[in-house]
Write a protein that holds these residues in place. Structure first.
Motif, PDB file in Angstrom:
ATOM      1  N   UNK A 170     -14.742   4.314   7.048  1.00 26.03           N
ATOM      2  CA  UNK A 170     -13.371   4.873   6.795  1.00 26.03           C
ATOM      3  C   UNK A 170     -12.633   4.919   7.887  1.00 26.03           C
ATOM      4  N   UNK A 171     -11.438   4.571   7.738  1.00 19.69           N
ATOM      5  CA  UNK A 171     -10.495   4.727   8.823  1.00 19.69           C
ATOM      6  C   UNK A 171     -10.139   3.673   9.815  1.00 19.69           C
ATOM      7  N   UNK A 172     -11.039   2.564   9.557  1.00 19.13           N
ATOM      8  CA  UNK A 172     -11.046   1.362  10.489  1.00 19.13           C
ATOM      9  C   UNK A 172     -10.370   0.309   9.545  1.00 19.13           C
ATOM     10  N   UNK A 173      -9.535  -0.439  10.659  1.00 21.66           N
ATOM     11  CA  UNK A 173      -8.786  -1.722  10.023  1.00 21.66           C
ATOM     12  C   UNK A 173      -9.700  -2.712   9.514  1.00 21.66           C
ATOM     13  N   UNK A 174      -9.766  -3.131   8.367  1.00 21.36           N
ATOM     14  CA  UNK A 174     -10.366  -4.406   7.757  1.00 21.36           C
ATOM     15  C   UNK A 174     -10.016  -5.507   7.641  1.00 21.36           C
ATOM     16  N   UNK A 175      -8.676  -5.607   7.326  1.00 22.83           N
ATOM     17  CA  UNK A 175      -8.242  -6.950   6.973  1.00 22.83           C
ATOM     18  C   UNK A 175      -6.689  -6.923   7.094  1.00 22.83           C
ATOM     19  N   UNK A 176      -5.981  -8.094   7.147  1.00 23.40           N
ATOM     20  CA  UNK A 176      -4.538  -8.287   7.111  1.00 23.40           C
ATOM     21  C   UNK A 176      -4.336  -9.486   6.495  1.00 23.40           C
ATOM     22  N   UNK A 217     -14.387 -16.468  13.117  1.00 22.55           N
ATOM     23  CA  UNK A 217     -14.257 -15.426  12.340  1.00 22.55           C
ATOM     24  C   UNK A 217     -12.948 -15.307  11.480  1.00 22.55           C
ATOM     25  N   UNK A 218     -13.100 -14.914  10.312  1.00 26.65           N
ATOM     26  CA  UNK A 218     -11.940 -14.903   9.524  1.00 26.65           C
ATOM     27  C   UNK A 218     -11.152 -13.654   9.696  1.00 26.65           C
ATOM     28  N   UNK A 219      -9.587 -14.017  10.097  1.00 25.46           N
ATOM     29  CA  UNK A 219      -8.745 -13.143  10.706  1.00 25.46           C
ATOM     30  C   UNK A 219      -7.870 -12.656   9.796  1.00 25.46           C
ATOM     31  N   UNK A 237       3.979  -8.481   6.615  1.00 24.65           N
ATOM     32  CA  UNK A 237       2.342  -8.358   7.120  1.00 24.65           C
ATOM     33  C   UNK A 237       1.794  -7.009   6.222  1.00 24.65           C
ATOM     34  N   UNK A 238       0.797  -7.181   5.643  1.00 23.92           N
ATOM     35  CA  UNK A 238      -0.122  -6.173   5.045  1.00 23.92           C
ATOM     36  C   UNK A 238      -1.324  -5.772   5.731  1.00 23.92           C
ATOM     37  N   UNK A 239      -1.441  -4.627   6.268  1.00 23.78           N
ATOM     38  CA  UNK A 239      -2.730  -4.301   6.863  1.00 23.78           C
ATOM     39  C   UNK A 239      -3.294  -3.424   5.995  1.00 23.78           C
ATOM     40  N   UNK A 240      -4.695  -3.688   5.796  1.00 25.32           N
ATOM     41  CA  UNK A 240      -5.863  -2.882   5.051  1.00 25.32           C
ATOM     42  C   UNK A 240      -6.600  -2.028   5.906  1.00 25.32           C
ATOM     43  N   UNK A 241      -6.934  -0.816   5.488  1.00 26.06           N
ATOM     44  CA  UNK A 241      -7.713   0.061   6.083  1.00 26.06           C
ATOM     45  C   UNK A 241      -9.031   0.164   4.939  1.00 26.06           C
ATOM     46  N   UNK A 280       6.956   8.655   4.215  1.00 27.12           N
ATOM     47  CA  UNK A 280       8.289   8.059   4.786  1.00 27.12           C
ATOM     48  C   UNK A 280       8.508   6.548   4.190  1.00 27.12           C
ATOM     49  N   UNK A 281       7.603   6.114   3.520  1.00 28.38           N
ATOM     50  CA  UNK A 281       7.732   4.636   2.731  1.00 28.38           C
ATOM     51  C   UNK A 281       7.118   3.570   3.419  1.00 28.38           C
ATOM     52  N   UNK A 282       6.617   3.813   4.489  1.00 26.10           N
ATOM     53  CA  UNK A 282       5.580   2.803   5.444  1.00 26.10           C
ATOM     54  C   UNK A 282       4.582   2.312   4.364  1.00 26.10           C
ATOM     55  N   UNK A 283       4.384   0.803   4.043  1.00 24.61           N
ATOM     56  CA  UNK A 283       3.607   0.394   3.233  1.00 24.61           C
ATOM     57  C   UNK A 283       2.273  -0.288   3.733  1.00 24.61           C
ATOM     58  N   UNK A 284       1.101   0.113   3.217  1.00 20.93           N
ATOM     59  CA  UNK A 284      -0.347  -0.385   3.788  1.00 20.93           C
ATOM     60  C   UNK A 284      -1.219  -0.283   2.685  1.00 20.93           C
ATOM     61  N   UNK A 285      -2.409  -1.208   3.013  1.00 19.31           N
ATOM     62  CA  UNK A 285      -3.486  -1.249   1.919  1.00 19.31           C
ATOM     63  C   UNK A 285      -4.594  -0.657   2.285  1.00 19.31           C
ATOM     64  N   UNK A 286      -5.372  -0.135   1.094  1.00 20.18           N
ATOM     65  CA  UNK A 286      -6.522   0.544   1.355  1.00 20.18           C
ATOM     66  C   UNK A 286      -7.559  -0.341   0.601  1.00 20.18           C
ATOM     67  N   UNK A 287      -8.875  -0.550   1.213  1.00 17.15           N
ATOM     68  CA  UNK A 287      -9.722  -1.184   0.591  1.00 17.15           C
ATOM     69  C   UNK A 287     -11.248  -0.746   0.616  1.00 17.15           C
ATOM     70  N   UNK A 288     -11.780  -1.063  -0.252  1.00 20.10           N
ATOM     71  CA  UNK A 288     -13.304  -0.206  -0.474  1.00 20.10           C
ATOM     72  C   UNK A 288     -14.196  -1.620  -0.325  1.00 20.10           C
ATOM     73  N   UNK A 289     -14.977  -1.649   0.561  1.00 15.54           N
ATOM     74  CA  UNK A 289     -15.894  -2.863   0.844  1.00 15.54           C
ATOM     75  C   UNK A 289     -17.194  -2.327   1.423  1.00 15.54           C
TER      76      UNK A 289
END
Length: 299
Positions: A170-176, A217-219, A237-241, A280-289
């Motif tokens: 949790x808390x680490x970037x996992x995908x983009x 590695x898939x990036x 770009x969408x960053x997932x954590x 504030x409106x900044x968009x990002x993704x959350x992922x459960x892997x």
């Protein structure tokens, strides 16, 4: 000379610090490895730094260290002892708020920032911030791809974090993912810049999607724009954590003043994901892997 960051959708570049300022390194202690094409860092521009720190700290468990800069305010976000993001405070321009929004930018590693910027221009990209040495971080340039997707190309001063088989926590970037109107063209643009190996495929709807790979590695993935957006919308770009529970995290987003834009659901690889926005409106993704996998494997 000023350090700068892209802010919003109008193409403006706003200075936030002077070259005498030193920002925290991406990797500490430094390493010698350079992994072109790897997404190694992210940066958030926000109008309210205190609000952003409260939101992301409560949601993801990030801790923060304020960094003195000559203009505005800057903070380093940490997860598990690692530097995961920089937070830059910039007020929203008055009188033009609909055209501006807080934004997360991915930092993509390159061995030569200047050469990559020249190549990007040659292939139809736009240089928003010319290559500059950012003390502590490295040499970076902010670039918009031909369809408007914005990213930072960086030659890190401290090297690139190593790929590892350790599962993301949790808390680490996992995908983009790059969401774009013409995925095939976008995949070709990034392949030329970062020498990605590109694998293509179609989903159940017949839409083309691509996986960008480097160093085996898939990036990232290159996906079509979601149906709710017009085909002419700029790419983004969408960053997932990684989070322990997407459902619980989505509920907490709302409790903390953010918004859930896409409700939790299984993606095509059976990962639970949601798309959210901070207050504030900044968009990002959350992922459960949860399934252990080689770091960087397509999610």
């Amino acid at each position: 000379m000023a350090l700068a960051v892209f802010f919003g959708t109008s193409g403006a570049v706003v200075p936030y610090a002077r070259a005498a300022d030193t920002l925290p390194p991406i990797v500490s202690p430094p390493v010698s490895s350079v992994l072109p094409g790897k997404i190694v860092y992210a940066q958030l521009t926000t109008p309210d730094l205190a609000q952003a720190k409260t939101f992301y700290g409560s949601l993801l468990g990030w801790t923060f260290r304020d960094v003195r800069v000559s203009r505005g305010h800057y903070a380093q976000a940490m997860a598990g002892g690692h530097n995961v993001a920089g937070f830059v405070e910039q007020p929203l321009p008055s009188g033009d708020r609909p055209r501006h929004e807080p934004v997360w930018l991915p930092f993509i590693s390159t061995a030569d920032t200047d050469a990559l910027a020249r190549a990007a221009q040659g292939w139809g990209g736009k240089i928003l911030f010319s290559p500059k040495d950012i003390p502590g971080l490295g040499r970076e340039a902010i670039i918009a791809d031909p369809q408007g997707g914005i990213f930072v190309a960086i030659r890190s001063a401290s090297g690139d974090p190593a790929d590892t088989d350790t599962p993301t926590v949790q808390g680490e970037w996992i995908w983009s993912a790059l969401l774009t109107g013409i995925p095939a063209n976008a995949a070709g643009f990034y392949q030329k810049l970062f020498s990605y190996q590109v694998e293509g495929g179609q989903d159940e709807s017949g839409e083309s999607r691509y996986v960008l790979e480097s160093q085996n590695y898939d990036r990232a993935t290159v996906n079509p724009l979601p149906p709710r957006l017009p085909a002419s919308a700029p790419a983004r770009w969408m960053n997932f954590v990684q989070v322990d529970s997407v459902g619980a995290a989505a509920e907490k987003v709302s409790q903390l003043g953010g918004r859930v834009l896409v409700e939790p659901h299984l993606d095509r690889n059976d990962s639970m994901i949601a798309i959210v926005a901070d207050p504030a409106g900044a968009v990002f993704g959350i992922m459960e892997w949860h399934v252990p996998a080689v770091a960087g494997e397509a999610r």
